[in-house]
Design a protein around this motif. Structure first.
Motif, short mmCIF file in Angstrom:
data_model
loop_
_atom_site.label_atom_id
_atom_site.label_comp_id
_atom_site.label_asym_id
_atom_site.label_seq_id
_atom_site.Cartn_x
_atom_site.Cartn_y
_atom_site.Cartn_z
N THR A 149 4.97 -10.85 9.06
CA THR A 149 3.74 -11.60 9.33
C THR A 149 3.13 -12.01 8.01
O THR A 149 2.61 -11.18 7.25
CB THR A 149 2.73 -10.74 10.12
N LEU A 150 3.25 -13.30 7.69
CA LEU A 150 2.73 -13.82 6.43
C LEU A 150 1.31 -14.34 6.65
O LEU A 150 1.07 -15.13 7.57
CB LEU A 150 3.63 -14.94 5.90
N VAL A 151 0.40 -13.90 5.80
CA VAL A 151 -1.02 -14.23 5.96
C VAL A 151 -1.48 -15.05 4.76
O VAL A 151 -1.27 -14.66 3.61
CB VAL A 151 -1.87 -12.95 6.06
N ASP A 152 -2.10 -16.18 5.03
CA ASP A 152 -2.59 -17.08 3.99
C ASP A 152 -3.99 -16.65 3.56
O ASP A 152 -4.97 -16.87 4.29
CB ASP A 152 -2.60 -18.52 4.51
N ASN A 201 -9.92 -12.80 -1.31
CA ASN A 201 -9.84 -12.37 0.08
C ASN A 201 -8.70 -11.38 0.29
O ASN A 201 -8.76 -10.51 1.16
CB ASN A 201 -9.67 -13.58 1.00
N ILE A 202 -7.65 -11.51 -0.52
CA ILE A 202 -6.56 -10.52 -0.48
C ILE A 202 -7.10 -9.15 -0.89
O ILE A 202 -6.81 -8.13 -0.24
CB ILE A 202 -5.40 -10.94 -1.40
N GLN A 203 -7.88 -9.11 -1.94
CA GLN A 203 -8.44 -7.84 -2.40
C GLN A 203 -9.31 -7.21 -1.32
O GLN A 203 -9.22 -6.00 -1.05
CB GLN A 203 -9.26 -8.06 -3.67
N ARG A 259 0.85 -1.19 0.00
CA ARG A 259 0.00 0.00 0.00
C ARG A 259 0.88 1.25 0.00
O ARG A 259 1.88 1.32 0.74
CB ARG A 259 -0.89 -0.01 1.23
N LYS A 260 0.52 2.23 -0.80
CA LYS A 260 1.29 3.48 -0.85
C LYS A 260 1.38 4.13 0.53
O LYS A 260 2.39 4.72 0.90
CB LYS A 260 0.65 4.46 -1.83
N ALA A 261 0.31 3.98 1.31
CA ALA A 261 0.26 4.63 2.63
C ALA A 261 1.31 4.11 3.59
O ALA A 261 1.65 4.78 4.57
CB ALA A 261 -1.13 4.46 3.24
N THR A 262 1.86 2.91 3.31
CA THR A 262 2.89 2.37 4.21
C THR A 262 4.21 3.11 4.08
O THR A 262 5.05 3.06 4.98
CB THR A 262 3.15 0.88 3.92
N GLN A 286 -8.57 -3.68 0.73
CA GLN A 286 -9.53 -2.57 0.74
C GLN A 286 -9.92 -2.17 2.17
O GLN A 286 -10.20 -1.00 2.42
CB GLN A 286 -10.76 -2.95 -0.08
N ARG A 287 -9.89 -3.13 3.10
CA ARG A 287 -10.18 -2.82 4.50
C ARG A 287 -8.97 -2.25 5.23
O ARG A 287 -9.10 -1.75 6.34
CB ARG A 287 -10.65 -4.09 5.24
N GLY A 288 -7.80 -2.37 4.65
CA GLY A 288 -6.58 -1.92 5.32
C GLY A 288 -6.04 -2.93 6.30
O GLY A 288 -5.24 -2.58 7.17
N ASP A 289 -6.44 -4.21 6.16
CA ASP A 289 -6.00 -5.25 7.09
C ASP A 289 -4.58 -5.74 6.83
O ASP A 289 -3.97 -6.36 7.70
CB ASP A 289 -6.95 -6.45 7.03
#
Length: 339
Positions: A166-169, A174-176, A123-126, A180-183
């Motif tokens: 932190t790797l998330v499966d 669900n990635i999209q 994300r650009k915000a990071t 979009q939620r910023g999770d």
């Protein structure tokens, strides 16, 4: 709707239901059945599906096409005996050939060499601009996929301990949603979800760059060995159809893009752009020394799969790696006869 790993496991828990709905089992009419697993990304097999090429070539067969979210869910379906042929990436295919899965399938075709259709985006915000800045961040990928393999390879090449991230499966859709939620802070994923993320994200690397760095990823057709042994006519028709489609991508990509557009619901310009992100080799080219090779002079494909499996073992994703002879036996080069 594409089938995820969780959904596939639930379906396999009720085999009679699976058989009655056409995912596994024999045809309700008693006819011959071919069960194809595909994924919703731009490739040659979507032209075969769109034009009903297999159905026309095999009028006495019932052809079932089922969309899956990832190679991991396809492997689960193979273990449950629910599919015959599948479009799958090299990383889940390598995992499938290793313990504990030991799936008795064969690689019968190379559909493409993955390029920048798979990429690592944040994300650009990071404010992140380099892979070395990912420590402490939350990055998603579909585990056991080519994207997962590429993410781990990218971290390794950048000197980042995967344990510090932190790797998330998550499956692509669900990635999209998580993006979009910023999770999540970023993801390694493929098109068309990748294209959505790139609209407000920063691309750190992609699979074309990783291939140049010695970590290539590929897309295959795999088939149950029992199926290839007992249905050589079906395999031949499939290979003829996909080879024609691969050639058409080279000579008339717009025609293939139109089919991809209809099949996955994206605009033709987007479909064309996505097709151009990978490298396509027809069957003659696939029998070259860099890939299948010949019976007398095996190519490098088995070594590449074994290298992928070794990487997965180092990451504790598989228990052990078969020897090279075993992997070579799982390769069935297109157009060189049966055996």
């Amino acid at each position: 709707m594409p089938i995820s790993r969780r959904t596939m496991l639930a379906l396999l828990a009720s085999t009679p239901v699976l058989a009655s709905c056409g995912v596994g089992g024999s045809s309700a009419t008693g006819g011959k059945k071919v069960r194809v697993a595909f994924q919703n990304f731009a490739d040659s097999t979507l032209l075969v599906k769109d034009q009903k090429t297999l159905e026309k070539a095999l009028p006495d067969h019932e052809i079932t096409w089922t969309a899956f979210d990832s190679g991991a869910s396809i492997n689960t379906a193979f273990l449950g005996g629910a599919i015959d042929l599948a479009v799958i990436g090299s990383s889940p295919a390598a995992a499938g050939l290793c313990p504990p899965l030991n799936i008795p399938y064969q690689v019968i075709e190379l559909l493409n060499v993955i390029g920048d259709s798979e990429a690592l985006v944040v994300r650009k915000a990071t404010g992140i601009t380099k892979i070395s800045e990912l420590a402490g961040r939350k990055i998603a990928a579909p585990f056991s996929s080519t994207a997962h393999y590429s993410l781990l390879a990218a971290l390794e090449l950048a000197g980042v301990d995967a344990g510090s991230v932190t790797l998330v499966d998550l499956e692509p859709q669900n990635i999209q949603a998580a993006w979009q939620r910023g999770d999540i802070d970023g993801a390694y994923v493929w098109t068309p979800v990748l294209s959505v993320l790139q609209q407000d994200g920063v691309t750190l690397t992609d699979s074309a760059k990783l291939a140049a760095a010695g970590k290539p990823t590929l897309t295959f057709t795999v088939a149950r060995k029992e199926f290839t042994d007992t249905n050589p006519d079906v395999v031949d028709k499939w290979l003829a159809a996909t080879n024609d489609a691969i050639k058409l991508i080279k000579t008339d990509p717009a025609a293939v893009a139109a089919a991809v557009s209809r099949q996955i619901g994206i605009g033709e310009p987007d479909a064309l752009a996505q097709l151009k992100q990978n490298i396509y080799l027809d069957h003659d080219e696939q029998r070259g020394p860099d890939y299948f090779g010949t019976a007398q002079a095996p190519g490098q494909l088995a070594n590449r799969l074994r290298d992928t499996a070794e990487f997965l073992r180092a990451q504790k994703k598989v228990e052990q790696v078969p020897d090279l002879t075993t992997i070579q036996a799982a390769l069935r080069a297109p157009g060189v006869g049966r055996g």
